[in-house]
Motif scaffolding. Structure first.
Motif: not given
Length: 250
Positions: A151, A155, A174, A176, A181-182, A203, A205, A214
């Motif tokens: 992730a 990013s 981050v 999770l 999603t994160f 984001g 995953w 991710c």
């Protein structure tokens, strides 16, 4: 796999075999120069991921163009396009979108394996470790430290080319989420943010077939009124500088 996590406006292609049709793509001369003299394995992954990118660009309606790494390592994309590439053991992928739809795009794939203790200590902060214990009481074989790394990489790949800035592993905070999603909170242009910083961005995953994937896709409309405004302003200045440099070199 990647089609399941990117937004519908994003075009993505993946490959699981360097000797497949994408592995036979012909490199542009400027791309060929990048891998001149490198090991055969590196040349294959470089070529195959660009085959994925060419297929994704074609699906977007954009002609293939040389995709040469810039000063920060990210490939340069045709005008009006934002994109990202990733490769890990037995997997290559690329995703592209139009800049009128997305301001930044980042993807990353990792093997579904835990990080070494040394790497985990460097990447996972105490706050993030606490969140992982809280949000994933039963990880069911999911290597959460590697997923967190994935992730952060996605990013980084989204924001670094956009802002023209190099970030570190701990510059992104981050969290999770079990729903796939994160939440990622980026650093400000001046200093890395803390867990009490701005809201950040979301984001997605996925985990399957021995892989973790991710994706970060920041919509063009999202960035105009978000706490990322300072980063967007900085990115605009870097983009202007790049255009001026291109004119000088043309």
């Amino acid at each position: 796999m990647i089609a399941e996590v990117v937004p519908t406006e994003v075009r993505a292609r993946e490959a699981f075999d360097d000797d497949g049709p994408d592995g036979a793509v012909t490199l542009f001369a400027t791309e060929q120069a990048v891998v001149e003299g490198v090991l055969d394995e590196r040349r294959k992954e470089f070529t195959t991921v660009r085959g994925c990118a060419r297929a994704a660009l074609t699906a977007l309606g954009v002609d293939p163009a040389p995709l040469v790494p810039g000063p920060l390592g990210a490939p340069g994309w045709p005008a009006g396009v934002v994109g990202s590439m990733t490769h890990c053991r037995n997997y290559r992928a690329a995703a592209v979108a139009l800049t009128k739809d997305f301001a930044a795009l980042g993807i990353d794939a990792e093997p579904r394996e835990p990080l070494s203790p040394f790497m985990a200590e460097r990447i996972v902060s105490d706050v993030e470790a606490s969140w992982l214990r809280q949000d994933f009481p039963s990880a069911a074989g999911l290597p959460l430290d590697r997923l967190l790394f994935c992730a952060k990489e996605a990013s980084y790949k989204a924001l670094s080319p956009w802002t023209g800035t190099c970030f570190g592993f701990r510059d992104f905070t981050v969290r999770l989420r079990p729903d796939g999603t994160f939440l990622a909170v980026p650093p400000t242009p001046e200093t890395p943010i803390s867990s009490r910083g701005p809201a950040g961005f979301t984001g997605r995953w996925a985990a399957c077939s021995g892989l973790l994937l991710c994706v970060v896709a920041l919509s063009a409309s999202y960035v105009s009124s978000d706490p990322l405004d300072d980063l967007a302003s900085k990115a605009g200045k870097n983009w202007d500088n790049q255009k001026q440099a291109t004119r000088r070199n043309s």
